[in-house]
Design a protein around this motif. Sequence first.
Motif, mmCIF file in Angstrom:
data_model
loop_
_atom_site.group_PDB
_atom_site.id
_atom_site.type_symbol
_atom_site.label_atom_id
_atom_site.label_comp_id
_atom_site.label_asym_id
_atom_site.label_seq_id
_atom_site.Cartn_x
_atom_site.Cartn_y
_atom_site.Cartn_z
ATOM 1 N N CYS A 55 0.846 -1.194 0.000
ATOM 2 C CA CYS A 55 0.000 0.000 0.000
ATOM 3 C C CYS A 55 0.879 1.240 0.000
ATOM 4 O O CYS A 55 2.010 1.219 0.495
ATOM 5 C CB CYS A 55 -0.900 0.021 1.230
ATOM 6 N N MET A 98 2.522 -4.625 3.492
ATOM 7 C CA MET A 98 1.728 -4.603 4.714
ATOM 8 C C MET A 98 2.446 -5.439 5.771
ATOM 9 O O MET A 98 3.087 -6.434 5.452
ATOM 10 C CB MET A 98 0.329 -5.152 4.449
ATOM 11 N N ASP A 133 -1.109 -6.943 11.308
ATOM 12 C CA ASP A 133 -2.550 -6.751 11.088
ATOM 13 C C ASP A 133 -2.886 -5.320 10.688
ATOM 14 O O ASP A 133 -3.989 -4.830 10.935
ATOM 15 C CB ASP A 133 -3.340 -7.172 12.329
ATOM 16 N N GLU A 134 -1.928 -4.630 10.055
ATOM 17 C CA GLU A 134 -2.173 -3.263 9.590
ATOM 18 C C GLU A 134 -3.322 -3.220 8.589
ATOM 19 O O GLU A 134 -3.496 -4.138 7.792
ATOM 20 C CB GLU A 134 -0.941 -2.717 8.850
ATOM 21 N N THR A 135 -4.037 -2.099 8.600
ATOM 22 C CA THR A 135 -4.997 -1.837 7.532
ATOM 23 C C THR A 135 -4.224 -1.272 6.339
ATOM 24 O O THR A 135 -3.049 -0.885 6.467
ATOM 25 C CB THR A 135 -6.058 -0.804 7.971
ATOM 26 N N GLU A 136 -4.879 -1.191 5.204
ATOM 27 C CA GLU A 136 -4.240 -0.603 4.026
ATOM 28 C C GLU A 136 -3.803 0.836 4.303
ATOM 29 O O GLU A 136 -2.689 1.226 3.954
ATOM 30 C CB GLU A 136 -5.195 -0.646 2.837
ATOM 31 N N MET A 137 -4.667 1.603 4.933
ATOM 32 C CA MET A 137 -4.359 3.010 5.222
ATOM 33 C C MET A 137 -3.198 3.127 6.207
ATOM 34 O O MET A 137 -2.320 3.985 6.039
ATOM 35 C CB MET A 137 -5.593 3.723 5.778
ATOM 36 N N GLU A 138 -3.169 2.272 7.220
ATOM 37 C CA GLU A 138 -2.058 2.303 8.176
ATOM 38 C C GLU A 138 -0.733 1.992 7.481
ATOM 39 O O GLU A 138 0.287 2.622 7.771
ATOM 40 C CB GLU A 138 -2.311 1.302 9.309
ATOM 41 N N THR A 139 -0.760 1.017 6.572
ATOM 42 C CA THR A 139 0.454 0.686 5.821
ATOM 43 C C THR A 139 0.909 1.879 4.996
ATOM 44 O O THR A 139 2.093 2.234 4.989
ATOM 45 C CB THR A 139 0.224 -0.532 4.909
ATOM 46 N N ARG A 178 -9.125 5.634 -4.094
ATOM 47 C CA ARG A 178 -8.484 4.340 -3.827
ATOM 48 C C ARG A 178 -8.353 3.631 -5.158
ATOM 49 O O ARG A 178 -9.347 3.331 -5.815
ATOM 50 C CB ARG A 178 -9.311 3.506 -2.864
ATOM 51 N N THR A 206 -2.279 -1.102 -3.420
ATOM 52 C CA THR A 206 -3.407 -0.198 -3.222
ATOM 53 C C THR A 206 -2.853 1.194 -2.959
ATOM 54 O O THR A 206 -1.973 1.360 -2.107
ATOM 55 C CB THR A 206 -4.273 -0.648 -2.031
#
Length: 168
Positions: A41, A72, A75-81, A101, A119
Amino acid sequence: AGKRRSRKPGAGRRGAFCKMVCLSHLPLWEKGNDMNLEKSCGAIVFTRRDGQLLFLIVQEAAGAYSFPKGDMEGDETEMETARREIWEETGLRPAFLPGFRETDEYDLAEKPGTRKRVTYFLAEFKDGSPIPRQGEIQKIMLLPYDRALQLFDYAGARRILTAAYSFL
């Protein structure tokens, strides 16, 4: 938004720094279960200076031009990554714009049987100056759309940049 694929299946990076080759425009699930999937991401990061949009382009250590992005973790989200990767690669903490996105998928030439899905989000920074991460990023450039577009050999990167520019 949603998943989009390169318009030119088979179009890849030219030159000695070829890291990715788009071998197929088929989604992963149509290729069977023998493909491994790596997920990354990042974001198209931009700023506005003197009324002009400038896009942040990184030149990776291997020489390829790209947007800040990375794998990634946990357990990161896409946005956190995306936030973490931008911080690690540029030292910036931009604001993410809602509603953008885009995804890109390609086969990794250096890892046969592996497909990469990236992403991208859209993020704006107003303060600070980007600082390239030593050992990973050669340099960071802030360029207007037309000049940034010319740097990319890979059709997927040009498509993502164009989508971001159109969104803005």
